[in-house]
Design a protein around this motif. Structure first.
Motif, PDB file in Angstrom:
ATOM      1  N   LEU A 192       0.881  -1.429   0.145  1.00  0.00           N
ATOM      2  CA  LEU A 192      -0.228  -0.066  -0.014  1.00  0.00           C
ATOM      3  C   LEU A 192       0.835   1.470   0.084  1.00  0.00           C
ATOM      4  O   LEU A 192       0.569   2.223  -0.612  1.00  0.00           O
ATOM      5  CB  LEU A 192      -0.900   0.104   1.306  1.00  0.00           C
ATOM      6  N   ASP A 193       2.007   1.229   0.759  1.00  0.00           N
ATOM      7  CA  ASP A 193       3.016   2.310   0.882  1.00  0.00           C
ATOM      8  C   ASP A 193       3.435   2.711  -0.617  1.00  0.00           C
ATOM      9  O   ASP A 193       3.409   3.888  -1.059  1.00  0.00           O
ATOM     10  CB  ASP A 193       4.106   2.234   1.621  1.00  0.00           C
ATOM     11  N   ALA A 194       3.869   1.858  -1.072  1.00  0.00           N
ATOM     12  CA  ALA A 194       4.387   1.907  -2.373  1.00  0.00           C
ATOM     13  C   ALA A 194       3.301   2.399  -3.596  1.00  0.00           C
ATOM     14  O   ALA A 194       3.848   3.044  -4.418  1.00  0.00           O
ATOM     15  CB  ALA A 194       5.075   0.525  -3.324  1.00  0.00           C
ATOM     16  N   ARG A 195       2.170   1.770  -3.626  1.00  0.00           N
ATOM     17  CA  ARG A 195       1.276   2.225  -4.458  1.00  0.00           C
ATOM     18  C   ARG A 195       0.719   3.771  -4.207  1.00  0.00           C
ATOM     19  O   ARG A 195       0.733   4.695  -4.943  1.00  0.00           O
ATOM     20  CB  ARG A 195      -0.007   1.444  -4.484  1.00  0.00           C
ATOM     21  N   GLU A 196       0.833   4.097  -3.005  1.00  0.00           N
ATOM     22  CA  GLU A 196       0.624   5.333  -2.640  1.00  0.00           C
ATOM     23  C   GLU A 196       1.405   6.396  -2.810  1.00  0.00           C
ATOM     24  O   GLU A 196       1.263   7.372  -3.445  1.00  0.00           O
ATOM     25  CB  GLU A 196       0.216   5.553  -1.064  1.00  0.00           C
ATOM     26  N   ALA A 197       2.860   5.879  -2.643  1.00  0.00           N
ATOM     27  CA  ALA A 197       4.069   6.919  -3.100  1.00  0.00           C
ATOM     28  C   ALA A 197       4.068   7.063  -4.770  1.00  0.00           C
ATOM     29  O   ALA A 197       4.227   8.422  -5.380  1.00  0.00           O
ATOM     30  CB  ALA A 197       5.246   6.143  -3.006  1.00  0.00           C
ATOM     31  N   VAL A 198       3.637   5.946  -5.696  1.00  0.00           N
ATOM     32  CA  VAL A 198       3.324   6.329  -6.916  1.00  0.00           C
ATOM     33  C   VAL A 198       2.321   7.158  -7.374  1.00  0.00           C
ATOM     34  O   VAL A 198       2.537   8.314  -8.217  1.00  0.00           O
ATOM     35  CB  VAL A 198       3.025   4.905  -7.623  1.00  0.00           C
ATOM     36  N   LEU A 199       1.113   7.123  -6.801  1.00  0.00           N
ATOM     37  CA  LEU A 199      -0.147   8.073  -6.941  1.00  0.00           C
ATOM     38  C   LEU A 199       0.240   9.420  -6.417  1.00  0.00           C
ATOM     39  O   LEU A 199       0.023  10.522  -6.965  1.00  0.00           O
ATOM     40  CB  LEU A 199      -1.250   7.519  -6.245  1.00  0.00           C
ATOM     41  N   ALA A 200       1.089   9.710  -5.382  1.00  0.00           N
ATOM     42  CA  ALA A 200       1.291  10.963  -4.771  1.00  0.00           C
ATOM     43  C   ALA A 200       2.339  11.584  -5.996  1.00  0.00           C
ATOM     44  O   ALA A 200       2.088  12.654  -6.241  1.00  0.00           O
ATOM     45  CB  ALA A 200       2.051  10.781  -3.389  1.00  0.00           C
ATOM     46  N   ALA A 201       3.389  10.873  -6.370  1.00  0.00           N
ATOM     47  CA  ALA A 201       4.284  11.403  -7.186  1.00  0.00           C
ATOM     48  C   ALA A 201       3.467  11.781  -8.393  1.00  0.00           C
ATOM     49  O   ALA A 201       3.851  12.834  -9.229  1.00  0.00           O
ATOM     50  CB  ALA A 201       5.371  10.499  -7.704  1.00  0.00           C
ATOM     51  N   ALA A 249      -8.924  14.595 -15.047  1.00  0.00           N
ATOM     52  CA  ALA A 249      -9.713  13.242 -15.000  1.00  0.00           C
ATOM     53  C   ALA A 249      -8.701  12.160 -14.275  1.00  0.00           C
ATOM     54  O   ALA A 249      -9.296  11.417 -13.426  1.00  0.00           O
ATOM     55  CB  ALA A 249     -10.372  12.547 -16.154  1.00  0.00           C
ATOM     56  N   GLU A 250      -7.619  12.060 -14.953  1.00  0.00           N
ATOM     57  CA  GLU A 250      -6.501  11.122 -14.239  1.00  0.00           C
ATOM     58  C   GLU A 250      -6.257  11.539 -12.802  1.00  0.00           C
ATOM     59  O   GLU A 250      -5.965  10.732 -12.045  1.00  0.00           O
ATOM     60  CB  GLU A 250      -5.158  11.323 -14.879  1.00  0.00           C
ATOM     61  N   ALA A 251      -6.199  12.848 -12.480  1.00  0.00           N
ATOM     62  CA  ALA A 251      -5.903  13.322 -10.898  1.00  0.00           C
ATOM     63  C   ALA A 251      -6.988  12.929 -10.119  1.00  0.00           C
ATOM     64  O   ALA A 251      -6.871  12.302  -9.073  1.00  0.00           O
ATOM     65  CB  ALA A 251      -5.789  14.785 -10.934  1.00  0.00           C
ATOM     66  N   GLU A 252      -8.423  13.069 -10.645  1.00  0.00           N
ATOM     67  CA  GLU A 252      -9.440  12.410  -9.802  1.00  0.00           C
ATOM     68  C   GLU A 252      -9.503  10.944  -9.631  1.00  0.00           C
ATOM     69  O   GLU A 252      -9.722  10.492  -8.653  1.00  0.00           O
ATOM     70  CB  GLU A 252     -10.870  12.872 -10.533  1.00  0.00           C
ATOM     71  N   ARG A 253      -8.984  10.403 -10.741  1.00  0.00           N
ATOM     72  CA  ARG A 253      -8.949   8.804 -10.691  1.00  0.00           C
ATOM     73  C   ARG A 253      -7.847   8.403  -9.525  1.00  0.00           C
ATOM     74  O   ARG A 253      -8.130   7.432  -8.671  1.00  0.00           O
ATOM     75  CB  ARG A 253      -8.545   8.076 -12.023  1.00  0.00           C
ATOM     76  N   ASP A 254      -6.625   9.004  -9.526  1.00  0.00           N
ATOM     77  CA  ASP A 254      -5.759   8.946  -8.632  1.00  0.00           C
ATOM     78  C   ASP A 254      -6.196   9.245  -7.171  1.00  0.00           C
ATOM     79  O   ASP A 254      -5.795   8.458  -6.325  1.00  0.00           O
ATOM     80  CB  ASP A 254      -4.371   9.847  -8.875  1.00  0.00           C
ATOM     81  N   MET A 255      -6.950  10.227  -7.173  1.00  0.00           N
ATOM     82  CA  MET A 255      -7.358  10.535  -5.573  1.00  0.00           C
ATOM     83  C   MET A 255      -8.389   9.770  -5.262  1.00  0.00           C
ATOM     84  O   MET A 255      -8.361   9.267  -3.869  1.00  0.00           O
ATOM     85  CB  MET A 255      -7.902  12.207  -5.772  1.00  0.00           C
ATOM     86  N   ALA A 256      -9.253   9.170  -5.979  1.00  0.00           N
ATOM     87  CA  ALA A 256     -10.181   8.074  -5.817  1.00  0.00           C
ATOM     88  C   ALA A 256      -9.308   6.837  -5.308  1.00  0.00           C
ATOM     89  O   ALA A 256      -9.677   6.085  -4.138  1.00  0.00           O
ATOM     90  CB  ALA A 256     -10.987   7.724  -6.624  1.00  0.00           C
ATOM     91  N   GLU A 257      -8.280   6.306  -5.792  1.00  0.00           N
ATOM     92  CA  GLU A 257      -7.406   5.453  -5.547  1.00  0.00           C
ATOM     93  C   GLU A 257      -6.587   5.560  -4.231  1.00  0.00           C
ATOM     94  O   GLU A 257      -6.649   4.797  -3.251  1.00  0.00           O
ATOM     95  CB  GLU A 257      -6.396   4.880  -6.631  1.00  0.00           C
ATOM     96  N   LEU A 258      -6.413   6.953  -3.977  1.00  0.00           N
ATOM     97  CA  LEU A 258      -5.681   7.202  -2.488  1.00  0.00           C
ATOM     98  C   LEU A 258      -6.720   6.950  -1.428  1.00  0.00           C
ATOM     99  O   LEU A 258      -6.348   6.533  -0.329  1.00  0.00           O
ATOM    100  CB  LEU A 258      -5.155   8.545  -2.446  1.00  0.00           C
ATOM    101  N   ARG A 259      -7.956   7.359  -1.628  1.00  0.00           N
ATOM    102  CA  ARG A 259      -9.253   7.110  -0.824  1.00  0.00           C
ATOM    103  C   ARG A 259      -9.310   5.720  -0.549  1.00  0.00           C
ATOM    104  O   ARG A 259      -9.548   5.068   0.666  1.00  0.00           O
ATOM    105  CB  ARG A 259     -10.579   7.537  -1.082  1.00  0.00           C
ATOM    106  N   ASP A 260      -9.229   4.619  -1.715  1.00  0.00           N
ATOM    107  CA  ASP A 260      -9.344   3.250  -1.574  1.00  0.00           C
ATOM    108  C   ASP A 260      -8.059   2.512  -0.664  1.00  0.00           C
ATOM    109  O   ASP A 260      -8.353   1.770   0.227  1.00  0.00           O
ATOM    110  CB  ASP A 260      -9.314   2.447  -2.954  1.00  0.00           C
ATOM    111  N   ILE A 261      -7.048   3.421  -0.849  1.00  0.00           N
ATOM    112  CA  ILE A 261      -5.604   2.892   0.014  1.00  0.00           C
ATOM    113  C   ILE A 261      -6.060   3.163   1.512  1.00  0.00           C
ATOM    114  O   ILE A 261      -5.661   2.485   2.204  1.00  0.00           O
ATOM    115  CB  ILE A 261      -4.387   3.322  -0.451  1.00  0.00           C
ATOM    116  N   ALA A 262      -6.617   4.320   1.887  1.00  0.00           N
ATOM    117  CA  ALA A 262      -6.971   4.614   3.130  1.00  0.00           C
ATOM    118  C   ALA A 262      -7.888   3.592   3.852  1.00  0.00           C
ATOM    119  O   ALA A 262      -7.866   3.264   4.610  1.00  0.00           O
ATOM    120  CB  ALA A 262      -7.328   6.294   3.098  1.00  0.00           C
ATOM    121  N   ALA A 263      -9.152   3.398   2.958  1.00  0.00           N
ATOM    122  CA  ALA A 263      -9.872   2.309   3.511  1.00  0.00           C
ATOM    123  C   ALA A 263      -9.235   0.967   3.740  1.00  0.00           C
ATOM    124  O   ALA A 263      -9.597   0.136   4.701  1.00  0.00           O
ATOM    125  CB  ALA A 263     -11.022   2.180   2.334  1.00  0.00           C
TER     126      ALA A 263
END
Length: 138
Positions: A17-26, A69-83
């Motif tokens: 989860l940390d690794a995926r979160e780092a990619v999305l944040a970048a 749209a890509e940023a919206e998708r990435d933010m939704a995935e970050l919410r999924d990671i938090a869950a």
């Protein structure tokens, strides 16, 4: 499972989860750096630009919309990671939130924040189709 195995599993999924979160944040930081001066600047450029340049401005607006749209998708995935982190903390990680069955390890390897088994995810996507939202100024 013994406590050591459980701790190792938890550490493995936490790291995934940390690794995926780092990619999305970048990705989000890179997208933010690419956004031009803003809507007012683009509108004023459009008003005073020759017709050929207006096509370029329209293309730039389209590209900005895609980045949005890509940023919206990435933010939704970050919410999924938090869950997923919450499920990991309370011992529910790896179990489908709809039917309670175990989510296949291969699915979790591909998508560590997966909350549903494949069958339930397919049903969810059918019942809740994704709609791409673009900013109103496009």
């Amino acid at each position: 499972m013994n406590p050591t195995t459980i701790d190792n599993e938890r550490a493995h999924w936490d790291a995934a989860l940390d690794a995926r979160e780092a990619v999305l944040a970048a990705d989000l930081r890179a997208a933010a750096a690419e956004v031009p001066g803003g809507r007012d600047e683009a509108e004023s450029d459009s008003v005073r630009a020759p017709a050929g340049d207006r096509v370029d401005i329209a293309d730039e607006r389209l590209q900005n919309g895609l980045r949005y749209a890509e940023a919206e998708r990435d933010m939704a995935e970050l919410r999924d990671i938090a869950a997923a982190r919450e499920r990991l903390a309370n011992g529910e990680f790896g179990c489908c939130i709809d039917c309670g069955s175990v989510i296949a390890r291969a699915r979790l390897q591909a998508l560590p924040a997966a909350a549903r088994c494949v069958v339930c995810q397919e049903r969810h996507e059918k019942d809740h189709p994704v709609q791409v939202r673009l900013p109103p100024d496009l």
